[in-house]
Scaffold this motif. Sequence first.
Motif, PDB file in Angstrom:
ATOM      1  N   VAL A  76       0.825  -1.211   0.000  1.00 16.48           N
ATOM      2  CA  VAL A  76       0.000   0.000   0.000  1.00 16.48           C
ATOM      3  C   VAL A  76       0.860   1.262   0.000  1.00 16.48           C
ATOM      4  O   VAL A  76       0.658   2.165  -0.816  1.00 16.48           O
ATOM      5  N   ARG A  92       1.140   4.876  -2.379  1.00 13.45           N
ATOM      6  CA  ARG A  92       0.675   6.097  -1.723  1.00 13.45           C
ATOM      7  C   ARG A  92       1.759   7.163  -1.677  1.00 13.45           C
ATOM      8  O   ARG A  92       1.470   8.354  -1.808  1.00 13.45           O
ATOM      9  N   GLU A 105      -7.096  13.518   1.336  1.00  8.02           N
ATOM     10  CA  GLU A 105      -7.682  12.178   1.378  1.00  8.02           C
ATOM     11  C   GLU A 105      -6.622  11.126   1.722  1.00  8.02           C
ATOM     12  O   GLU A 105      -6.856  10.250   2.555  1.00  8.02           O
ATOM     13  N   MET A 159      -5.700  11.321   5.487  1.00  7.06           N
ATOM     14  CA  MET A 159      -6.684  10.699   6.384  1.00  7.06           C
ATOM     15  C   MET A 159      -6.661   9.180   6.252  1.00  7.06           C
ATOM     16  O   MET A 159      -6.691   8.454   7.254  1.00  7.06           O
ATOM     17  N   LYS A 160      -6.585   8.708   5.014  1.00 11.01           N
ATOM     18  CA  LYS A 160      -6.566   7.251   4.811  1.00 11.01           C
ATOM     19  C   LYS A 160      -5.337   6.633   5.469  1.00 11.01           C
ATOM     20  O   LYS A 160      -5.410   5.552   6.050  1.00 11.01           O
ATOM     21  N   ASN A 195      -5.689   6.539   9.280  1.00 10.90           N
ATOM     22  CA  ASN A 195      -6.614   5.476   9.670  1.00 10.90           C
ATOM     23  C   ASN A 195      -5.992   4.094   9.488  1.00 10.90           C
ATOM     24  O   ASN A 195      -6.196   3.206  10.314  1.00 10.90           O
ATOM     25  N   GLN A 196      -5.222   3.921   8.426  1.00 13.71           N
ATOM     26  CA  GLN A 196      -4.637   2.614   8.187  1.00 13.71           C
ATOM     27  C   GLN A 196      -3.564   2.296   9.224  1.00 13.71           C
ATOM     28  O   GLN A 196      -3.438   1.156   9.672  1.00 13.71           O
ATOM     29  N   HIS A 256      -3.602   3.315  12.315  1.00 18.96           N
ATOM     30  CA  HIS A 256      -4.333   2.925  13.521  1.00 18.96           C
ATOM     31  C   HIS A 256      -5.029   1.576  13.344  1.00 18.96           C
ATOM     32  O   HIS A 256      -5.200   0.838  14.312  1.00 18.96           O
ATOM     33  N   LYS A 268     -12.228  10.428  17.839  1.00 19.49           N
ATOM     34  CA  LYS A 268     -13.324  10.017  16.955  1.00 19.49           C
ATOM     35  C   LYS A 268     -14.260  11.170  16.632  1.00 19.49           C
ATOM     36  O   LYS A 268     -14.788  11.273  15.525  1.00 19.49           O
ATOM     37  N   ARG A 269     -14.468  12.034  17.630  1.00 17.95           N
ATOM     38  CA  ARG A 269     -15.353  13.178  17.386  1.00 17.95           C
ATOM     39  C   ARG A 269     -14.727  14.140  16.391  1.00 17.95           C
ATOM     40  O   ARG A 269     -15.415  14.727  15.543  1.00 17.95           O
ATOM     41  N   ILE A 301     -12.620  13.290  14.045  1.00 18.19           N
ATOM     42  CA  ILE A 301     -12.740  12.610  12.753  1.00 18.19           C
ATOM     43  C   ILE A 301     -14.138  12.824  12.178  1.00 18.19           C
ATOM     44  O   ILE A 301     -14.316  13.149  10.994  1.00 18.19           O
ATOM     45  N   HIS A 321     -15.199  14.828   8.632  1.00 21.35           N
ATOM     46  CA  HIS A 321     -15.933  14.199   7.520  1.00 21.35           C
ATOM     47  C   HIS A 321     -17.248  14.905   7.247  1.00 21.35           C
ATOM     48  O   HIS A 321     -17.635  15.097   6.087  1.00 21.35           O
ATOM     49  N   THR A 339     -12.796  17.994  -0.039  1.00 24.21           N
ATOM     50  CA  THR A 339     -11.906  17.746   1.085  1.00 24.21           C
ATOM     51  C   THR A 339     -11.211  19.050   1.422  1.00 24.21           C
ATOM     52  O   THR A 339     -10.268  19.460   0.738  1.00 24.21           O
ATOM     53  N   TYR A 351      -7.489  15.180   8.759  1.00 19.85           N
ATOM     54  CA  TYR A 351      -6.931  14.892  10.085  1.00 19.85           C
ATOM     55  C   TYR A 351      -5.819  13.866   9.948  1.00 19.85           C
ATOM     56  O   TYR A 351      -5.760  13.096   8.991  1.00 19.85           O
ATOM     57  N   PRO A 381      -8.057  -1.289   1.389  1.00 20.95           N
ATOM     58  CA  PRO A 381      -7.078  -2.202   0.801  1.00 20.95           C
ATOM     59  C   PRO A 381      -6.799  -3.389   1.745  1.00 20.95           C
ATOM     60  O   PRO A 381      -6.558  -4.504   1.298  1.00 20.95           O
ATOM     61  N   LEU A 382      -6.851  -3.137   3.040  1.00 16.16           N
ATOM     62  CA  LEU A 382      -6.531  -4.193   3.997  1.00 16.16           C
ATOM     63  C   LEU A 382      -7.586  -5.293   3.998  1.00 16.16           C
ATOM     64  O   LEU A 382      -7.282  -6.464   4.247  1.00 16.16           O
ATOM     65  N   ALA A 418     -10.270  -3.584  12.528  1.00 15.35           N
ATOM     66  CA  ALA A 418      -9.186  -2.868  11.860  1.00 15.35           C
ATOM     67  C   ALA A 418      -9.598  -2.512  10.428  1.00 15.35           C
ATOM     68  O   ALA A 418      -9.335  -1.396   9.955  1.00 15.35           O
ATOM     69  N   LEU A 440     -11.789   0.437  10.432  1.00 19.48           N
ATOM     70  CA  LEU A 440     -11.032   1.671  10.615  1.00 19.48           C
ATOM     71  C   LEU A 440     -10.314   2.043   9.317  1.00 19.48           C
ATOM     72  O   LEU A 440     -10.104   3.218   9.024  1.00 19.48           O
ATOM     73  N   ASP A 441      -9.968   1.045   8.520  1.00 16.48           N
ATOM     74  CA  ASP A 441      -9.301   1.270   7.230  1.00 16.48           C
ATOM     75  C   ASP A 441     -10.306   1.611   6.126  1.00 16.48           C
ATOM     76  O   ASP A 441      -9.951   1.794   4.967  1.00 16.48           O
ATOM     77  N   THR A 442     -11.558   1.695   6.493  1.00 16.34           N
ATOM     78  CA  THR A 442     -12.620   2.071   5.545  1.00 16.34           C
ATOM     79  C   THR A 442     -12.633   3.603   5.438  1.00 16.34           C
ATOM     80  O   THR A 442     -12.165   4.300   6.329  1.00 16.34           O
ATOM     81  N   TYR A 443     -13.128   4.124   4.315  1.00 20.12           N
ATOM     82  CA  TYR A 443     -13.153   5.573   4.145  1.00 20.12           C
ATOM     83  C   TYR A 443     -14.545   6.044   3.748  1.00 20.12           C
ATOM     84  O   TYR A 443     -15.017   5.729   2.662  1.00 20.12           O
ATOM     85  N   PRO A 444     -15.236   6.807   4.607  1.00 16.00           N
ATOM     86  CA  PRO A 444     -14.781   7.244   5.926  1.00 16.00           C
ATOM     87  C   PRO A 444     -14.733   6.079   6.928  1.00 16.00           C
ATOM     88  O   PRO A 444     -15.429   5.084   6.720  1.00 16.00           O
ATOM     89  N   PRO A 445     -13.949   6.209   7.975  1.00 14.99           N
ATOM     90  CA  PRO A 445     -13.739   5.088   8.896  1.00 14.99           C
ATOM     91  C   PRO A 445     -15.004   4.761   9.696  1.00 14.99           C
ATOM     92  O   PRO A 445     -15.817   5.636   9.971  1.00 14.99           O
ATOM     93  N   PHE A 503     -16.402   3.059  13.245  1.00 20.18           N
ATOM     94  CA  PHE A 503     -16.007   2.707  14.611  1.00 20.18           C
ATOM     95  C   PHE A 503     -17.143   1.949  15.282  1.00 20.18           C
ATOM     96  O   PHE A 503     -18.210   2.504  15.506  1.00 20.18           O
TER      97      PHE A 503
END
Lengths: 405, 405
Positions: free
Chosen positions: A234, A238, A256, A259-260, A263-264, A266, A284-285, A287, A291, A300, A304, B225-226, B267, B270-275, B277
């Motif tokens: 990945v 990127r 984009e 942010m991706k 998130n990846q 984490h 999370k708030r 984030i 969005h 965009t 974050y 991607p994950l 996980a 979280l790797d989704t866009y938008p993430p 939770f």
Amino acid sequence: MSDEKFNVKSLVTCTAPVNIAVIKYWGKRNEGLILPINSSLSVTLHQDQLKTTTTVASSRHFKEDRIWLNGKEDNINHPRLQSCLREIRRLARKRSSDGGNTSEKLNLSHKVHICSINNFPTAAGLASSAAGYACLVYTLARLYGVEGELSEVARQGSGSACRSMYGGFVQWIMGDKPDGKDSIAEQIQPETHWPELRVLILVVSAERKPVGSTAGMQTSVQTSPLLKYRAESVVPERMKEMIAAIRRRDFETFGELTMKDSNQFHATCLDTYPPIFYLNDVSKRIISLVHRYNTYYGRTRLAYTFDAGPNAVVYTLEEHVDEFVELIKQYFPPETNGEQFLKGLAVSPVSVTEELKSAIGMESCPRGISYIINTKAGPGPRVVEDTSLHLLGSDGLPKHLKQSA
Amino acid sequence: MSDEKFNVKSLVTCTAPVNIAVIKYWGKRNEGLILPINSSLSVTLHQDQLKTTTTVASSRHFKEDRIWLNGKEDNINHPRLQSCLREIRRLARKRSSDGDNNSEKLNLSHKVHICSINNFPTAAGLASSAAGYACLVYTLARLYGVEGELSEVARQGSGSACRSMYGGFVQWIMGDKPDGKDSIAEQIQPETHWPELRVLILVVSAERKPVGSTAGMQTSVQTSPLLKYRAESVVPERMKEMIAAIRQRDFETFGELTMKDSNQFHATCLDTYPPIFYLNDVSKRIISLVHRYNTYYGRTRLAYTFDAGPNAVVYTLEEHVDEFVELIKQYFPPETNGEQFLKGLAVSPVSVTEELKSAIGMESCPRGISYIINTKAGPGPRVVEDTSLHLLGSDGLPKHLKQSA
């Protein structure tokens, strides 16, 4: 200590910046040399808002190397510090054996005193090790007259420190040599390239000490199948896309990807065993706010990114700063009688439309954010010419020490 | 409705169980047929604690198909319901055209009334769609005399429903045919295979409605991607290891794989866009408690798993239930005057050593958990012979309806 004054040539003070990664480093392929499993990319922040200042003094009167960090003496035998000292001295010896001017030669057998402070609180968890090691390496190099590629040395103190050796937009090329000589940082664009870019650091009150990066990334490498895939399949793509987006000043893509990638990173922490959680409720708030804001405008505008701790960094363009800060004050109302909430570059009050507020539609989270620093991209490490700003006195000891408890 | 009584042969009542996946299903390769991107594996829970009961009646007097869920009439035209009805009727027609006894033949042009209730609250988010669709399909099949492989039909109502067609330990083989005929559930071991296994459902107070599974997994497939790597490269091997662990009754391996797969599923969210939770603060505390408990004993005695919602499911062996429940009461103290905190199989009070308490060392989280259900593996869907338990009366209407607001 002797009464004899020290040669002022042997006192050097420099400053170095913090950097915030937009493509994250997480995981080593070699612990000792600090070689990463993937490349990474960051924005160097402006030293007007965040910097480390380091003074180094060398003298035959010093009995041993010593270091003071933020007013307190620290352990000089920390392996990472020793790595940096050893490497710089090795390069300095190499330089003098290559025939530098003898009269300028600093005696490499002399011990050094190092004093370092940050202009931001360490407790804020603001990635100070990158700035710290970058500053140490840069200052020692100036002391010993070592020139050329230094990011490799900084890297051995703390991986992300190599990216703080340059200003603007910087990549840390992972390299493939076992000795790590090709694992270095490189500037992609100078700090003047994208003048409208802004970086808002949202300092979050830390409830509990998060898992340290070094141990955390070790466990991730050992246990997360997704991390391996991220590093191999990945990140390389990127990195290319990010470099292109920065060159074009394309905030949509830059944002984009940022942010991706956050998130990846984490996500791989969650895929670690046992799992590591750096994002908390406030994260999370934030984030969610970003969005919803971006969805409302259909673009965009905010991006974050979160490191191995609770603080949020939000990238945006200058034109959106005021409105975003207003929204933060709305949804994360600060202490009314607390310290200054807004720091750094100026922010003007603006009003937020009712339409935008209902599009956000979040609950208020009082005191979730301690304060905000508004900053931008900035230059790499620099020498401080003003000798009154040395942190060490003519006796080689810190001018200011914290009182012991 | 006519006064004429209905033929009791055309009234069938069945019950079906809930299942909790230990290797997760998240993502489809075909939306219409509900074909997954990876295989999954679950434990079917005992119907004494959790079940759906469904009565189906067929009559020439019914003007249209109708359905009542938990006391309220619902929309019979929901595409997934229509899929199930259509498929069962198709199989029923196929059966009668294959030449069965005419006198038993139910007229397939007659409309049906369906009434279904859960013995657990829908608001608890306890994966009721799996039990619901499994029950619907099983009951309709009994009504129409359809025999044989039914999980394929249940799958088209709700993916995980196919796993509720069997008791014990069940896998949903992903299949590779485009028409999905080989995407079916299969029992790995019956519910009697591992009698000491216990399943503790920790029902968490839901703060906000989480992202629904169908939309959530669509976004994940499109953006993560994950997830693709997980489906292709991680799950196949894990399925094999999990099946072997269950066969061997190896809780260490079963538990570790369960936790790792739950974390990896989250996980990929979280790797989704938008993430996305699904884990909240209480979830993290439960995870922390389990890891500290396991570390203290030097063995995997507890294993958590979380679905697309806040509830935790903790797998363990019978001998550890009492102590674990005591710890839950300690760190997630319930409402003192609230409803019954412990439901299901019996739990005995025990004391927790000070040593264990300091090993856990967590803060208390009052009312974080609403209640606990102690259950175990159980059988697949069954017919209810007792005709007094039919949910529809002889008039074909529900015996009990919720009062409209």
